[in-house]
Design an enzyme around this catalytic site. Structure first.
Site, PDB file in Angstrom:
ATOM      1  N   HIS A 144       0.838  -1.204   0.000  1.00 27.40           N
ATOM      2  CA  HIS A 144       0.000   0.000   0.000  1.00 27.40           C
ATOM      3  C   HIS A 144       0.872   1.253   0.000  1.00 27.40           C
ATOM      4  O   HIS A 144       0.647   2.187  -0.782  1.00 27.40           O
ATOM      5  CB  HIS A 144      -0.913  -0.037   1.241  1.00 27.40           C
ATOM      6  CG  HIS A 144      -1.779   1.171   1.421  1.00 27.40           C
ATOM      7  ND1 HIS A 144      -3.157   1.110   1.414  1.00 27.40           N
ATOM      8  CD2 HIS A 144      -1.476   2.481   1.645  1.00 27.40           C
ATOM      9  CE1 HIS A 144      -3.653   2.328   1.603  1.00 27.40           C
ATOM     10  NE2 HIS A 144      -2.647   3.181   1.746  1.00 27.40           N
ATOM     11  N   GLU A 145       1.878   1.263   0.891  1.00 31.68           N
ATOM     12  CA  GLU A 145       2.723   2.464   1.006  1.00 31.68           C
ATOM     13  C   GLU A 145       3.619   2.633  -0.222  1.00 31.68           C
ATOM     14  O   GLU A 145       3.820   3.758  -0.694  1.00 31.68           O
ATOM     15  CB  GLU A 145       3.566   2.408   2.283  1.00 31.68           C
ATOM     16  CG  GLU A 145       2.755   2.348   3.587  1.00 31.68           C
ATOM     17  CD  GLU A 145       1.746   3.480   3.738  1.00 31.68           C
ATOM     18  OE1 GLU A 145       1.953   4.570   3.176  1.00 31.68           O
ATOM     19  OE2 GLU A 145       0.721   3.270   4.419  1.00 31.68           O
ATOM     20  N   HIS A 148       1.948   4.449  -2.953  1.00 29.42           N
ATOM     21  CA  HIS A 148       1.915   5.916  -2.836  1.00 29.42           C
ATOM     22  C   HIS A 148       3.135   6.553  -3.498  1.00 29.42           C
ATOM     23  O   HIS A 148       3.057   7.663  -4.020  1.00 29.42           O
ATOM     24  CB  HIS A 148       1.888   6.341  -1.362  1.00 29.42           C
ATOM     25  CG  HIS A 148       0.518   6.293  -0.743  1.00 29.42           C
ATOM     26  ND1 HIS A 148      -0.556   7.010  -1.223  1.00 29.42           N
ATOM     27  CD2 HIS A 148       0.050   5.621   0.342  1.00 29.42           C
ATOM     28  CE1 HIS A 148      -1.623   6.776  -0.465  1.00 29.42           C
ATOM     29  NE2 HIS A 148      -1.292   5.925   0.493  1.00 29.42           N
TER      30      HIS A 148
END
Ligand code: ZN
Length: 177
Positions: A144-145, A148
Site C-alpha cells: 500500500h505504502e 503511494h
C-alpha cells in the site's frame, strides 16, 4: 514538533499522483529531521503507515508502524520502521483480498488484492541496505505504502465497486466478526 506540521493530501490532490524521487543524502539533517517529524506524526494519528508523498514530500520514503487497534485487532506489533528507496524483489504469485483504508481517502474502506508475501529491499535511515520478508498484514501495508510512491492509491486496485464500503458500514461489518 506537532501534527500541525503536516497536512495530509487528500484524494484529488495532483501531488498524490506523482512518481516520487529517490532519497539522496539520507544522512543529511534535512532528511533526518523529516523522518523524525514523520515518525512523530504517524504515532499521533495512529496510522499503520504513512508515505512522504501524503504529506507533500515527493520522496521514496515511508513508515510502517503496525499495532493492533479496534479496526485491525489482528495487526502485528512492530516498532515503527523507516523504509527508504524501497523495491519489491519477489512476491508470492497469488493474491488475497483484505480491507484497507488510507489517511488520504477518508471514510472509505475497500477489499484490495495484494500479494500475501513479499521480499523487499530498502535502505534504512542509517544508510544500510537491507532485505526483508513480509507476509500477511505487513506485506499489505508495504505494498500500500509503496504504491503511494508511484502515485497509486488503494482504490485504484479495487476490482469491483461492490468491494468498497463507507467506513460507518465497514465498522458494523467488522464488529460482527
Ligand atoms: Zn495510503
Amino acid at each position: 514538533m506537532s501534527a500541525e506540521k503536516f497536512t495530509i493530501l487528500q484524494l484529488g490532490h495532483p501531488h498524490l499522483r506523482l512518481i516520487a524521487r529517490n532519497v539522496e543524502n539520507i544522512k543529511s539533517d534535512n532528511i533526518q529531521n523529516f523522518i523524525d517529524d514523520l515518525l512523530h506524526y504517524v504515532s499521533e494519528v495512529n496510522g499503520m503507515g504513512i508515505s512522504a508523498p501524503q504529506v507533500d514530500h515527493s520522496l521514496r520514503l515511508f513508515i510502517m508502524s503496525s499495532k493492533p487497534n479496534t479496526r485491525y485487532p489482528h495487526a502485528p506489533s512492530m516498532q515503527p520502521t523507516v523504509i527508504i528507496n524501497p523495491e519489491i524483489i519477489s512476491v508470492a504469485k497469488k493474491v488475497e483480498k483484505d480491507w484497507e483504508g488510507c489517511l488520504s481517502v477518508p471514510s472509505i474502506r475497500a477489499l484490495v488484492p495484494r500479494h500475501p508475501s513479499i521480499i523487499a529491499r530498502y535502505t534504512t535511515r542509517n544508510g544500510e541496505q537491507v532485505e526483508a520478508t513480509y507476509s500477511g498484514f505487513l506485506a499489505r501495508v508495504f505494498q500500500h505504502e509503496l504504491d503511494h510512491l508511484n502515485g497509486i492509491v488503494f482504490i485504484d486496485r479495487v476490482e469491483d465497486n461492490h468491494d468498497m464500503m463507507a467506513e460507518q458500514e465497514w465498522l458494523k461489518l467488522i464488529s460482527q466478526r
